[in-house]
Design a protein around this motif. Structure first.
Motif, PDB file in Angstrom:
ATOM      1  N   GLY A 152      79.412  -6.293  41.854  1.00 53.73           N
ATOM      2  CA  GLY A 152      78.258  -5.462  41.511  1.00 53.73           C
ATOM      3  C   GLY A 152      77.977  -5.477  40.016  1.00 53.73           C
ATOM      4  N   GLY A 153      79.048  -5.430  39.216  1.00 56.15           N
ATOM      5  CA  GLY A 153      78.889  -5.477  37.765  1.00 56.15           C
ATOM      6  C   GLY A 153      78.331  -6.803  37.285  1.00 56.15           C
ATOM      7  N   ILE A 154      78.774  -7.903  37.898  1.00 51.50           N
ATOM      8  CA  ILE A 154      78.270  -9.235  37.528  1.00 51.50           C
ATOM      9  C   ILE A 154      76.786  -9.349  37.857  1.00 51.50           C
ATOM     10  CG2 ILE A 154      78.407 -11.696  38.107  1.00 51.50           C
ATOM     11  CD1 ILE A 154      81.475 -11.204  38.484  1.00 51.50           C
ATOM     12  N   PHE A 214      73.628  -9.941  35.296  1.00 51.61           N
ATOM     13  CA  PHE A 214      72.637 -10.993  35.536  1.00 51.61           C
ATOM     14  C   PHE A 214      71.210 -10.434  35.479  1.00 51.61           C
ATOM     15  CE2 PHE A 214      70.002 -13.490  38.495  1.00 51.61           C
ATOM     16  CZ  PHE A 214      70.183 -14.767  37.990  1.00 51.61           C
ATOM     17  N   PHE A 215      70.964  -9.338  36.183  1.00 47.83           N
ATOM     18  CA  PHE A 215      69.597  -8.797  36.248  1.00 47.83           C
ATOM     19  C   PHE A 215      69.188  -8.115  34.939  1.00 47.83           C
ATOM     20  CE2 PHE A 215      70.538  -8.991  40.896  1.00 47.83           C
ATOM     21  CZ  PHE A 215      69.518  -9.890  41.218  1.00 47.83           C
ATOM     22  N   VAL A 216      70.135  -7.476  34.253  1.00 52.62           N
ATOM     23  CA  VAL A 216      69.818  -6.918  32.927  1.00 52.62           C
ATOM     24  C   VAL A 216      69.462  -8.049  31.967  1.00 52.62           C
ATOM     25  CG1 VAL A 216      70.797  -5.758  30.908  1.00 52.62           C
ATOM     26  CG2 VAL A 216      71.160  -4.800  33.183  1.00 52.62           C
ATOM     27  N   GLY A 217      70.232  -9.139  32.030  1.00 50.12           N
ATOM     28  CA  GLY A 217      69.930 -10.299  31.196  1.00 50.12           C
ATOM     29  C   GLY A 217      68.563 -10.884  31.500  1.00 50.12           C
ATOM     30  N   PHE A 240      75.845 -13.877  29.492  1.00 48.83           N
ATOM     31  CA  PHE A 240      75.921 -12.448  29.789  1.00 48.83           C
ATOM     32  C   PHE A 240      76.970 -12.149  30.872  1.00 48.83           C
ATOM     33  CE2 PHE A 240      72.305  -9.588  28.236  1.00 48.83           C
ATOM     34  CZ  PHE A 240      72.229 -10.237  27.028  1.00 48.83           C
ATOM     35  N   PHE A 241      77.197 -13.096  31.806  1.00 49.14           N
ATOM     36  CA  PHE A 241      78.098 -12.785  32.921  1.00 49.14           C
ATOM     37  C   PHE A 241      79.213 -13.813  33.129  1.00 49.14           C
ATOM     38  CE2 PHE A 241      74.521 -15.233  34.603  1.00 49.14           C
ATOM     39  CZ  PHE A 241      75.164 -16.251  35.280  1.00 49.14           C
ATOM     40  N   ARG A 242      79.160 -14.964  32.433  1.00 47.15           N
ATOM     41  CA  ARG A 242      80.129 -16.042  32.718  1.00 47.15           C
ATOM     42  C   ARG A 242      81.447 -15.805  31.985  1.00 47.15           C
ATOM     43  NH1 ARG A 242      79.204 -22.111  34.544  1.00 47.15           N
ATOM     44  NH2 ARG A 242      81.336 -22.425  35.201  1.00 47.15           N
ATOM     45  N   THR A 243      82.372 -15.154  32.618  1.00 48.13           N
ATOM     46  CA  THR A 243      83.662 -14.805  32.048  1.00 48.13           C
ATOM     47  C   THR A 243      84.689 -15.912  32.283  1.00 48.13           C
ATOM     48  OG1 THR A 243      85.489 -13.201  32.176  1.00 48.13           O
ATOM     49  CG2 THR A 243      84.246 -13.585  34.182  1.00 48.13           C
ATOM     50  N   ILE A 300      79.598  -4.472  24.573  1.00 47.64           N
ATOM     51  CA  ILE A 300      78.749  -3.582  25.376  1.00 47.64           C
ATOM     52  C   ILE A 300      79.166  -3.576  26.845  1.00 47.64           C
ATOM     53  CG2 ILE A 300      76.397  -3.127  26.147  1.00 47.64           C
ATOM     54  CD1 ILE A 300      75.456  -4.467  23.506  1.00 47.64           C
ATOM     55  N   SER A 301      79.237  -4.757  27.446  1.00 49.52           N
ATOM     56  CA  SER A 301      79.582  -4.843  28.866  1.00 49.52           C
ATOM     57  C   SER A 301      80.966  -4.283  29.177  1.00 49.52           C
ATOM     58  CB  SER A 301      79.457  -6.288  29.353  1.00 49.52           C
ATOM     59  OG  SER A 301      79.760  -6.381  30.722  1.00 49.52           O
TER      60      SER A 301
END
Length: 319
Positions: A81-83, A87-90, A111-114, A243-244
């Motif tokens: 859900g966080g990923i 993605f959508f915030v980005g 933004f999401f690729r950890t 931030i994340s």
């Protein structure tokens, strides 16, 4: 006196979790500076490591796990859900911050690729012991394919011309980590076992993957190109390392996560951007210079930010 001793012990635990991995990255940086390995060799070895060694590592970690004991649906749902939220915030923010289409795809990916597949197991082992990695292994097996699918979509969305659903699908189904995780889950769920010789070989290859990938990560960091896209890279840095993780770790604590599951949340949302993001940006027409800067910045500074996150959570008694 007791509190001081506990604080020192927490400091040592945090250092032991972070320093060995970043020393290996430093070794790769030295190999580059001393010209012990060429850019061409680094690209070839990165491809080999990503397609073979890390894929085998992910497969073997999942294959050798007890799915029933290690499956934590709450943790998996929270991280997925966080990923999606990242993605959508980005998607909403990045077009307002960046005009270049190839750069937008790279920023969205960052933004999401950890880098959880590389750092997750080794850092969890350092913090909690090798017998506690099951939940992180299963978490990686779920979030890594999800991240790779979203990365293909992110880069395809902002390619010159119309995004191709066919290219997106091909990028997903041919991704080595997606394939490795899927096979590992299937074999673990069905109880299928590798012959002894293959099991031993897979274990050896998987064991070599993390040090090899970390050294190559260091050798991939090209400081000469640093600063070409600094504003966009700093935006990605702030989101990825500050931030994340601040938002997601706080929500996780309030939701009752502690110990290994909380470490899983930290690893998914506070780890640097994966070096494979650079390779994928090159292959799918993204801004490769920006992708390299983002990897360089987030990897270099995560040495300090991960240390601080671990130290904070240890001192608060949440680990």
């Amino acid at each position: 006196m007791g509190r001081k001793k506990e604080a020192v012990e927490n400091l040592i635990v945090a250092l032991n979790a972070v320093l060995p991995m970043f020393l290996m990255i430093g070794l790769g940086c030295l190999a580059r500076v001393w010209k012990m390995i060429s850019d061409t060799a680094v690209r070839q070895m990165n491809s080999l490591c990503f397609r073979m060694f890390m894929s085998v590592m992910l497969f073997y970690n999942v294959y050798s796990s007890d799915l029933r004991a290690a499956l934590n649906w709450k943790l998996i749902a929270f991280c997925c859900g966080g990923i999606f939220a990242e993605f959508f915030v980005g998607m909403a923010l990045i077009p307002r911050l960046e005009k270049s289409a190839p750069a937008r795809g790279v920023m969205l990916q960052a933004f999401f690729r950890t880098n959880v597949v590389l750092l997750g197991v080794s850092m969890t082992t350092s913090l909690f012991g090798a017998d506690q990695i099951g939940e992180i292994v299963i978490l990686s097996a779920v979030v890594v394919p999800l991240i790779n699918i979203l990365s293909v979509i992110a880069l395809e969305m902002y390619q010159e011309g119309q995004a191709s659903a066919r290219r997106m699908a091909k990028g997903v189904v041919t991704n080595p980590l997606v394939i490795a995780a899927s096979i590992g889950i299937f074999m673990a769920a069905t109880g299928l076992r590798l012959p002894g010789i293959l099991d031993s070989a897979a274990h050896s290859i998987g064991t070599a993957a993390t040090p090899m990938a970390l050294v190559l990560l260091g050798a991939s960091l090209d400081f000469s190109k640093f600063g070409n896209s600094l504003r966009s890279a700093l935006i990605c840095l702030a989101e990825r390392l500050a931030i994340s993780p601040a938002i997601m770790i706080t929500i996780a604590v309030l939701a009752g996560f502690r110990g290994v599951p909380l470490a899983g949340v930290m690893l998914v949302f506070a780890c640097p951007v994966a070096v494979a993001s650079f390779t994928m940006a090159v292959e799918l027409g993204g801004d490769s210079d920006l992708a390299g800067e983002v990897v360089l910045l987030t990897t270099g500074l995560s040495c300090f930010t991960l240390f601080l996150w671990i130290l904070l959570l240890k001192n608060l008694g949440l680990f």
